[in-house]
Design a protein around this motif. Sequence first.
Motif, mmCIF file in Angstrom:
data_model
loop_
_atom_site.group_PDB
_atom_site.id
_atom_site.type_symbol
_atom_site.label_atom_id
_atom_site.label_comp_id
_atom_site.label_asym_id
_atom_site.label_seq_id
_atom_site.Cartn_x
_atom_site.Cartn_y
_atom_site.Cartn_z
ATOM 1 N N GLN A 1 0.810 -1.353 0.037
ATOM 2 C CA GLN A 1 -0.037 -0.037 -0.147
ATOM 3 C C GLN A 1 0.937 1.219 0.184
ATOM 4 O O GLN A 1 0.489 2.223 -0.657
ATOM 5 C CB GLN A 1 -0.970 0.029 1.340
ATOM 6 C CG GLN A 1 -1.985 0.958 1.165
ATOM 7 C CD GLN A 1 -3.047 0.774 -0.051
ATOM 8 O OE1 GLN A 1 -3.604 -0.120 -0.356
ATOM 9 N NE2 GLN A 1 -2.828 1.874 -0.972
ATOM 10 N N ASN B 1 0.603 4.142 -2.705
ATOM 11 C CA ASN B 1 0.298 5.500 -2.229
ATOM 12 C C ASN B 1 1.236 6.508 -2.946
ATOM 13 O O ASN B 1 1.056 7.579 -3.213
ATOM 14 C CB ASN B 1 0.276 5.678 -0.625
ATOM 15 C CG ASN B 1 -0.876 5.070 -0.098
ATOM 16 O OD1 ASN B 1 -1.881 4.574 -0.810
ATOM 17 N ND2 ASN B 1 -0.915 4.756 1.302
ATOM 18 N N VAL C 1 -5.962 -6.793 2.490
ATOM 19 C CA VAL C 1 -6.620 -5.658 1.640
ATOM 20 C C VAL C 1 -5.851 -4.480 1.105
ATOM 21 O O VAL C 1 -5.155 -3.799 1.842
ATOM 22 C CB VAL C 1 -7.923 -5.048 2.457
ATOM 23 C CG1 VAL C 1 -8.653 -3.932 1.489
ATOM 24 C CG2 VAL C 1 -8.790 -6.234 2.823
ATOM 25 N N THR D 1 -5.637 -1.051 -1.780
ATOM 26 C CA THR D 1 -6.454 0.060 -2.560
ATOM 27 C C THR D 1 -5.789 0.526 -3.510
ATOM 28 O O THR D 1 -4.805 1.211 -3.310
ATOM 29 C CB THR D 1 -6.968 0.997 -1.380
ATOM 30 O OG1 THR D 1 -7.814 0.615 -0.316
ATOM 31 C CG2 THR D 1 -8.098 1.906 -2.099
ATOM 32 N N GLN E 1 -5.159 3.071 -6.369
ATOM 33 C CA GLN E 1 -5.554 4.597 -6.588
ATOM 34 C C GLN E 1 -4.997 4.968 -8.033
ATOM 35 O O GLN E 1 -4.482 4.486 -8.789
ATOM 36 C CB GLN E 1 -4.634 5.486 -5.648
ATOM 37 C CG GLN E 1 -5.135 5.178 -4.329
ATOM 38 C CD GLN E 1 -4.142 5.687 -3.072
ATOM 39 O OE1 GLN E 1 -3.527 6.835 -3.593
ATOM 40 N NE2 GLN E 1 -4.245 5.428 -1.823
ATOM 41 N N SER F 1 -13.757 -7.169 3.228
ATOM 42 C CA SER F 1 -13.652 -6.346 2.027
ATOM 43 C C SER F 1 -13.071 -7.398 1.005
ATOM 44 O O SER F 1 -12.245 -8.432 1.230
ATOM 45 C CB SER F 1 -12.265 -5.297 2.248
ATOM 46 O OG SER F 1 -11.975 -4.724 1.259
ATOM 47 N N VAL G 1 -9.100 -3.230 -3.979
ATOM 48 C CA VAL G 1 -10.406 -2.381 -4.051
ATOM 49 C C VAL G 1 -9.982 -1.097 -4.668
ATOM 50 O O VAL G 1 -8.834 -0.816 -4.605
ATOM 51 C CB VAL G 1 -11.047 -2.091 -2.822
ATOM 52 C CG1 VAL G 1 -11.506 -3.459 -2.004
ATOM 53 C CG2 VAL G 1 -10.354 -1.429 -1.730
ATOM 54 N N SER G 2 -10.910 -0.686 -5.413
ATOM 55 C CA SER G 2 -10.629 0.838 -5.972
ATOM 56 C C SER G 2 -11.977 1.254 -5.967
ATOM 57 O O SER G 2 -12.835 0.941 -6.481
ATOM 58 C CB SER G 2 -9.958 0.852 -7.301
ATOM 59 O OG SER G 2 -9.352 2.184 -7.717
ATOM 60 N N ASN G 3 -12.215 2.860 -5.516
ATOM 61 C CA ASN G 3 -13.603 3.449 -5.772
ATOM 62 C C ASN G 3 -13.252 4.774 -6.182
ATOM 63 O O ASN G 3 -12.201 5.693 -5.662
ATOM 64 C CB ASN G 3 -14.163 3.323 -4.244
ATOM 65 C CG ASN G 3 -15.750 3.630 -4.154
ATOM 66 O OD1 ASN G 3 -16.109 3.943 -5.432
ATOM 67 N ND2 ASN G 3 -16.227 4.066 -3.190
ATOM 68 N N GLN H 1 -11.993 6.055 -8.619
ATOM 69 C CA GLN H 1 -10.508 6.272 -9.262
ATOM 70 C C GLN H 1 -10.358 6.189 -10.710
ATOM 71 O O GLN H 1 -11.450 5.776 -11.319
ATOM 72 C CB GLN H 1 -9.401 5.179 -8.568
ATOM 73 C CG GLN H 1 -9.563 5.426 -7.110
ATOM 74 C CD GLN H 1 -8.994 6.615 -6.448
ATOM 75 O OE1 GLN H 1 -8.055 7.308 -6.767
ATOM 76 N NE2 GLN H 1 -9.846 7.246 -5.838
ATOM 77 N N CYS I 1 -15.055 3.591 -11.247
ATOM 78 C CA CYS I 1 -13.888 3.737 -11.858
ATOM 79 C C CYS I 1 -13.990 4.116 -13.388
ATOM 80 O O CYS I 1 -14.759 3.577 -13.931
ATOM 81 C CB CYS I 1 -12.732 2.820 -11.548
ATOM 82 S SG CYS I 1 -12.288 2.642 -9.699
#
Length: 514
Positions: free
Chosen positions: A48, A52, A73, A75, A77, A105, A109-111, A113, A174
Motif C-alpha cells: 500500500q 500511495n 486488503v 487499495t 489509486q 472487504s 479494491v478501488s473506488n 479512481q 472507476c
Amino acid sequence: MKYFFKSLALVLVGGFISITASAQTKIYNITTYGAVADGKTNNTIAIQKAINEASSRGGGRVVVPAGKFITGVITLQSNVELHVDKGAFLLGSAIRADYGEGKASPLIVSNNQHHIAITGQGTIDGQGDDLIKDIYSRLNAGTLQDTEWKTPNPWHQMRPTEDNRPKLIEFKNCDSVQIKNITIKNGLCWIQNYKNCSNLVIDSIKVESVTYWNNDGIDLVDCKNVKLTNSFFNAADDGICLKSEDRNGACENIYIANCRIRSSASAVKFGTASHGGFKKITIRNISVYDTYRSAIAIETVDGATLEDIDIRDITATNTGNALVIRLGRRNQKAPAGILRRIYIGNVKVDVPAGKPDAGYTMEGPLVTIPHNVFPSSITGIPGSRVEDVTLENITINYAGGAKKERAYFGIDTLEKVPEKIPNYPEFSMFGELPAWGFYIRHADGIKIKNMVLTCKGTDYRPAFIADDVKGLNLNGINIKQVKAQPVILLNKVSGQSLKNIKIPGSVKQNIMVQ
C-alpha cells in the motif's frame, strides 16, 4: 525508485479506451518498501505504501516481482498500474481477520479512481482452500458471526454468507481501467466485480476458481464501454455475468469476444440482478465446455430493459442447456421489464443426458423434481411479452433418453406449465416441459431461420412447441428424427409463417396447429 522508459497513456481504439506505453513511467518495486517474498510475511503495509507514493507523485507502475507475497486488503489509486511480474504470486491472506471486521472487504479494491490497471504475467491467488478453513475454525469457535452457514441449502453443506467470503477484485465508479494478461485464481466469492465502471478493457486474462460457490468468473455491473477479449474462465458459478443493480444504471456498449468458458452454472449470463438495463451488447466467438446450465442465459426479472443484443458464433459441448431467454417479474414492487431486439446466430450446442459439470469440487445443485432433458426456451409472462427475437443458424444436439416413467407432460395440458412469474430465472425453473428441443411462450415477433434439432435417444415429447405467440416465422427448420407426433405443435399462435420445414414423414401428421 527507478525509471522505466515505457509508461501508461490513453489511446482510443475502436471506441474503447486502452492503456499503452509512453515515456518516463516511474517504477515502484514493492520490495523497496519492505515487501518480503517468503510466502509468510503479510506485506499489506509495504504494498500500500508503494501504491500511495506512486499515486501522490502523479502515477506509475507498482511492481510485484517474482516470488510469493502475502497481502491483505490493498487499495488501488488513480494513475497507478499494479504489475505482477511473470513468476510472481500475489497471495491473498488466509486469515479472515485481514479482510476487516463485519463484511469482508475484497482483496484489491478501488473506488472513484481513474486510469488504473492490473497487468503482468503473474498470478493473483486468493488461497481460498486455506482461507475457508480459517473461516470455519472461527465460526466453530464462536469468534466470527455468520447468519447463513448453518442454514440448509441445495448443496446440503454449511456455506458461510458472502459477507465472510471476500471477492478478489472490486472496482466501483472507476474510469479508464485495464486488466491484462493476469491469472486470477482460488477465490471464495465473485472473483472480480466491476460496478458502475466506464472505459474498461480486459484482455488475455485467465480465471481459475472452483474452490467454492458464488465464484463468478467476472461480473460487469452497470458498466459502460467495456471490451472483454481473449480470456479463459473456469468458474464454480457463472463464467461471464452481466448485472444491473441500479434502477437508473445499465450495462451498455459492451463487446465480448474470443473467450473460452467452463462453468458449474451458466457460461454467458445476463442477470439475475436486472433492475436498470442491458443495452448494445455484442458477443462473438465463445467456446463453452463441461458447463452445468446454459451456454447463453438472457434474463430480466427485476424491471430492467434488455435490448439490442447481438450474439454470434457460440460453440458449446457437454453443456446442460443451449439457450434460455426469460422475461419475468421477480421484483413485485416494480413493473415487469422489457426484453426485445435480440439476435443470436451461428450457435452449436451438444446437450448430454447426464450432469455435465461433474468434476467440480462442489458441483451445481441437482434439480430435485423428476425431469427429462430440458429444452431451450423463450418465455415471457402474461401481459409482458418477449419481443423481436431472431435465431439463425442454430444447431442443438440432444442425447435424449426421456422416459414417461421419470416425468410426463401431455400436449393436451399445455396450460398446466406453471408461469413461475416471481421465481429465480433458470432453464429448469418450470420443471418438466412438454417439448424436448425448443419451447416458446408469451412472445411476439419470433424469427427462426435454419435451426437443426437432433435427439439421439428416445423422447415422448414434440420437438418444438410455441404457445401463445404472435408473429412466428419458421424458415428452414430441420428435425431429423421423429420421436413422437406431432413433431411441431403450434398452440394459440397467430401470424405464423412456415417455410422449408424438413421432417421425415407426413407434414400433416408431424405439424399440429391448434
